[in-house]
Design a protein around this motif. Sequence first.
Motif, PDB file in Angstrom:
ATOM      1  N   PRO A 187       0.859  -1.444   0.129  1.00 19.02           N
ATOM      2  CA  PRO A 187       0.096   0.003   0.181  1.00 19.02           C
ATOM      3  C   PRO A 187       0.804   1.303   0.009  1.00 19.02           C
ATOM      4  N   ASP A 188       2.012   1.075   0.623  1.00 19.76           N
ATOM      5  CA  ASP A 188       2.712   2.411   0.517  1.00 19.76           C
ATOM      6  C   ASP A 188       3.901   2.319  -0.307  1.00 19.76           C
ATOM      7  N   ALA A 189       3.789   1.558  -1.296  1.00 18.54           N
ATOM      8  CA  ALA A 189       4.827   1.644  -2.352  1.00 18.54           C
ATOM      9  C   ALA A 189       3.945   1.905  -3.583  1.00 18.54           C
ATOM     10  N   MET A 190       3.812   1.141  -4.761  1.00 13.61           N
ATOM     11  CA  MET A 190       2.892   1.739  -5.791  1.00 13.61           C
ATOM     12  C   MET A 190       1.358   1.371  -5.452  1.00 13.61           C
ATOM     13  N   GLY A 191       1.149   0.433  -4.462  1.00 12.44           N
ATOM     14  CA  GLY A 191      -0.226   0.245  -4.144  1.00 12.44           C
ATOM     15  C   GLY A 191      -1.039  -0.382  -5.040  1.00 12.44           C
ATOM     16  N   VAL A 192      -0.437  -1.015  -6.076  1.00 10.40           N
ATOM     17  CA  VAL A 192      -1.483  -1.597  -7.024  1.00 10.40           C
ATOM     18  C   VAL A 192      -2.439  -2.610  -6.515  1.00 10.40           C
ATOM     19  N   SER A 193      -3.525  -2.510  -6.759  1.00 12.00           N
ATOM     20  CA  SER A 193      -4.832  -3.532  -6.265  1.00 12.00           C
ATOM     21  C   SER A 193      -5.594  -3.953  -7.281  1.00 12.00           C
ATOM     22  N   ALA A 194      -6.570  -4.810  -7.096  1.00  8.85           N
ATOM     23  CA  ALA A 194      -7.773  -5.319  -7.852  1.00  8.85           C
ATOM     24  C   ALA A 194      -8.443  -4.298  -8.222  1.00  8.85           C
ATOM     25  N   ARG A 195      -8.680  -2.973  -7.765  1.00  5.54           N
ATOM     26  CA  ARG A 195      -9.630  -2.319  -7.790  1.00  5.54           C
ATOM     27  C   ARG A 195      -8.983  -1.226  -8.738  1.00  5.54           C
ATOM     28  N   ASP A 196      -7.540  -1.247  -9.343  1.00  9.41           N
ATOM     29  CA  ASP A 196      -6.974  -0.274 -10.090  1.00  9.41           C
ATOM     30  C   ASP A 196      -7.114  -0.897 -11.429  1.00  9.41           C
ATOM     31  N   ALA A 197      -7.215   0.328 -12.718  1.00 11.18           N
ATOM     32  CA  ALA A 197      -6.719   0.168 -13.872  1.00 11.18           C
ATOM     33  C   ALA A 197      -5.550   0.734 -14.033  1.00 11.18           C
ATOM     34  N   VAL A 198      -4.663   0.185 -14.585  1.00  7.34           N
ATOM     35  CA  VAL A 198      -3.217   0.446 -14.486  1.00  7.34           C
ATOM     36  C   VAL A 198      -2.626   0.680 -15.883  1.00  7.34           C
ATOM     37  N   LEU A 199      -2.359   1.928 -16.205  1.00  9.72           N
ATOM     38  CA  LEU A 199      -1.528   2.055 -17.417  1.00  9.72           C
ATOM     39  C   LEU A 199      -0.134   2.462 -17.436  1.00  9.72           C
TER      40      LEU A 199
ATOM     41  N   VAL B 245      -8.643   4.570 -16.110  1.00 13.62           N
ATOM     42  CA  VAL B 245      -7.386   4.386 -15.861  1.00 13.62           C
ATOM     43  C   VAL B 245      -7.181   5.124 -14.324  1.00 13.62           C
ATOM     44  N   THR B 246      -6.935   4.532 -13.228  1.00 12.26           N
ATOM     45  CA  THR B 246      -6.807   5.266 -12.001  1.00 12.26           C
ATOM     46  C   THR B 246      -5.227   5.402 -11.268  1.00 12.26           C
ATOM     47  N   PHE B 247      -4.512   4.667 -11.941  1.00 14.05           N
ATOM     48  CA  PHE B 247      -3.038   4.585 -11.718  1.00 14.05           C
ATOM     49  C   PHE B 247      -2.067   4.562 -13.005  1.00 14.05           C
ATOM     50  N   SER B 248      -1.036   5.183 -13.061  1.00 14.05           N
ATOM     51  CA  SER B 248      -0.164   5.289 -14.097  1.00 14.05           C
ATOM     52  C   SER B 248       1.168   5.210 -13.525  1.00 14.05           C
ATOM     53  N   ALA B 249       2.345   5.062 -14.234  1.00 14.41           N
ATOM     54  CA  ALA B 249       3.761   5.349 -13.983  1.00 14.41           C
ATOM     55  C   ALA B 249       4.453   5.765 -15.190  1.00 14.41           C
ATOM     56  N   GLY B 250       5.399   6.556 -15.010  1.00 14.14           N
ATOM     57  CA  GLY B 250       6.537   6.837 -16.026  1.00 14.14           C
ATOM     58  C   GLY B 250       7.450   8.028 -15.575  1.00 14.14           C
TER      59      GLY B 250
ATOM     60  N   ARG C 138      -3.602   8.418  -8.909  1.00 12.23           N
ATOM     61  CA  ARG C 138      -2.107   8.788  -8.768  1.00 12.23           C
ATOM     62  C   ARG C 138      -1.292   8.416  -9.726  1.00 12.23           C
ATOM     63  N   THR C 139      -0.175   8.882  -9.581  1.00 16.24           N
ATOM     64  CA  THR C 139       0.890   8.222 -10.691  1.00 16.24           C
ATOM     65  C   THR C 139       2.325   8.202 -10.060  1.00 16.24           C
ATOM     66  N   VAL C 140       3.058   7.118 -10.221  1.00 13.35           N
ATOM     67  CA  VAL C 140       4.492   7.026  -9.937  1.00 13.35           C
ATOM     68  C   VAL C 140       5.254   7.845 -10.911  1.00 13.35           C
ATOM     69  N   ILE C 141       6.314   8.737 -10.426  1.00 11.85           N
ATOM     70  CA  ILE C 141       7.007   9.163 -11.471  1.00 11.85           C
ATOM     71  C   ILE C 141       8.517   8.940 -10.891  1.00 11.85           C
ATOM     72  N   GLY C 142       9.292   8.363 -11.873  1.00  9.79           N
ATOM     73  CA  GLY C 142      10.700   8.150 -11.690  1.00  9.79           C
ATOM     74  C   GLY C 142      11.715   8.265 -12.875  1.00  9.79           C
ATOM     75  N   GLY C 143      12.653   7.467 -12.727  1.00 12.70           N
ATOM     76  CA  GLY C 143      13.575   7.815 -13.949  1.00 12.70           C
ATOM     77  C   GLY C 143      14.536   8.955 -14.019  1.00 12.70           C
ATOM     78  N   SER C 144      13.793  10.119 -13.483  1.00 15.94           N
ATOM     79  CA  SER C 144      14.568  11.398 -13.223  1.00 15.94           C
ATOM     80  C   SER C 144      13.770  12.070 -12.091  1.00 15.94           C
ATOM     81  N   ALA C 145      14.376  12.982 -11.248  1.00 13.64           N
ATOM     82  CA  ALA C 145      13.740  13.572 -10.396  1.00 13.64           C
ATOM     83  C   ALA C 145      12.489  14.512 -10.866  1.00 13.64           C
ATOM     84  N   CYS C 146      11.608  14.312 -10.179  1.00 11.57           N
ATOM     85  CA  CYS C 146      10.212  14.942 -10.590  1.00 11.57           C
ATOM     86  C   CYS C 146      10.428  16.317 -10.186  1.00 11.57           C
ATOM     87  N   PRO C 147      10.111  17.294 -11.108  1.00 14.21           N
ATOM     88  CA  PRO C 147      10.380  18.763 -10.952  1.00 14.21           C
ATOM     89  C   PRO C 147       9.083  19.154 -10.070  1.00 14.21           C
ATOM     90  N   PRO C 148       9.504  19.949  -8.827  1.00 10.35           N
ATOM     91  CA  PRO C 148       8.399  20.246  -7.755  1.00 10.35           C
ATOM     92  C   PRO C 148       7.225  21.025  -8.593  1.00 10.35           C
TER      93      PRO C 148
END
Length: 551
Positions: free
Chosen positions: A215-227, A272-277, A301-311
């Motif tokens: 839950p405190d990581a990506m928190g991917v769950s069965a209720r999500d549509a993940v892109l 879509v409820t959750f994404s990452a890029g 919600r979205t996970v942002i990584g690969g580079s620092a996320c600009p504030p």
Amino acid sequence: MTTPLLGQMMDVPLNVSSLLKHAATYAGDTEIVSRRVEGDIHRYTYRDCEQRAKRLAQALIRLGVTPGERIGTLAWNGYRHLEAYYGVTGFGAVCHTINPRLFPEQIAYIVNHADDRYVLFDTTFAALIDVIAPQCPQVKGWIALADEAHLPSMATPAFSYETLLAGEDGDFDWPVLDERWASNLCYTSGTTGNPKGAVYSHRSSVLHAYGASLPDAMGVSARDAVLPVVPMFHVNAWGIPHAAPLTGAKLVFPGKDLDGKSLFDLMETERVTFSAGVPTVWMCLLQYVREAGKRFSSLERTVIGGSACPPAMLREFEDVYGVHVIHAWGMTEMSPLGTLVRLNWEQSQRPLEAQRRLTEKQGVPIFGVDMKIVGDEGRELPRDGVAFGDLHVRGPWVIDRYFRSEASPLVDGWFPTGDVATLDPDGFLQITDRSKDVIKSGGEWISSIDVENVAVAHPAVAEAACIACAHPKWTERPLLVVVKRAGENVTREELLAFYEGKVAKWWIPDDVVFLEQLPHTATGKLQKLKLREMLRDHVLPTANAGAAGVA
């Protein structure tokens, strides 16, 4: 001395195939939606996916592939690529995802170094296959991820993926494998010398999927549509192709169309409820919704990584659009997840600005990852948020050694990441610098050494240095700093044109600065830190275009 009491629980190996089997059994009707390279939208279920993955396994076995052999993929995010993730690994072969954004010679090196038996490819990469195939004689066959009607016209003979699958019945039981066997192979971007391979095991991949789903990581769950916008050829799309079946989440694959409008339309259509890029993709998406006056109706919600996320990006997502941003950090050698930003109860009670200062850092390690910072003498430094040193990590999904390398990079059982960082009393990691002078452009690494080597090959160049320069769209872009040979002359345009055909296009510097001399240490080493300080206010000519969303 008494004998320790052993646990009396089943010893069931952690196999990657069990993730898809679980999804097919207990979330069998959950959709997997893909925008195909053919241009249409494809829909099927986890149950369908497992059946076709089993057919792929049968087809590869019929072609003579044996456990331990590598099968390469050059493909976008889509259902056929997902089938390869499981059809290849499910019977003991190794799924080797290849980054098509690398220069063709690097791709050929990677295919040869991995000793790939077959390579599966999306038809958009047909021309690339024609370039690298003559350099890869050990590859037994090239398999186009298409039916016969959509086979591309190309010089390289290619199988039809759909024809291969049609020849099998899917009556196949996943074998029980040793969980220590290799499952996936990913190569670094070759920031120093040739790319290096990280070999993940079935055990590490399943544990990583568990960690990603917390839950405190990506928190991917069965209720999500993940892109997943992060490519499946980039560190296994940060583990999403494994975490989504583990939880039974709906998967939505964007294919090759990653522009803001295409992503937004797909997100809205599929709820879509959750994404990452990486930040670069989100800049284009935010620009589109901003200019079109759109709002997200389902994205949470979205996970942002690969580079620092600009504030500014973090705040626009959260304050304007109500989308929670999960800032993350990791690397290929870590499968890749290391840290994600999460506030505990006490931290969430702090003033808003104090909370935001934490969320702008790289986050807290998830269970399964331990880290420390060490000084010049190898001693651990305090976690006070002030002392900074070399970041070392360890854990069950952290690399022990590189593929085909006898020597281990570990130092006293810890992996040195090459990053310089601080750890604060709250447990938050903040990357402050990199010990290797690489440039991270849009989430992809660029080797400063390779860029410099091309420049110094020019007859008018005496010395060259490549450093990162801030860019509003790509976060960083390469800036070339050059000292001319005495009596010689060369222009900025001539130098940039000199790069054509020598490196990937996106590695070519955005600008050139000419100096009388470069700063060096007493021992003759180039002082890149000082050079970055000298040019920290330099504005790239592409910066204004980048800010406007022009590539």
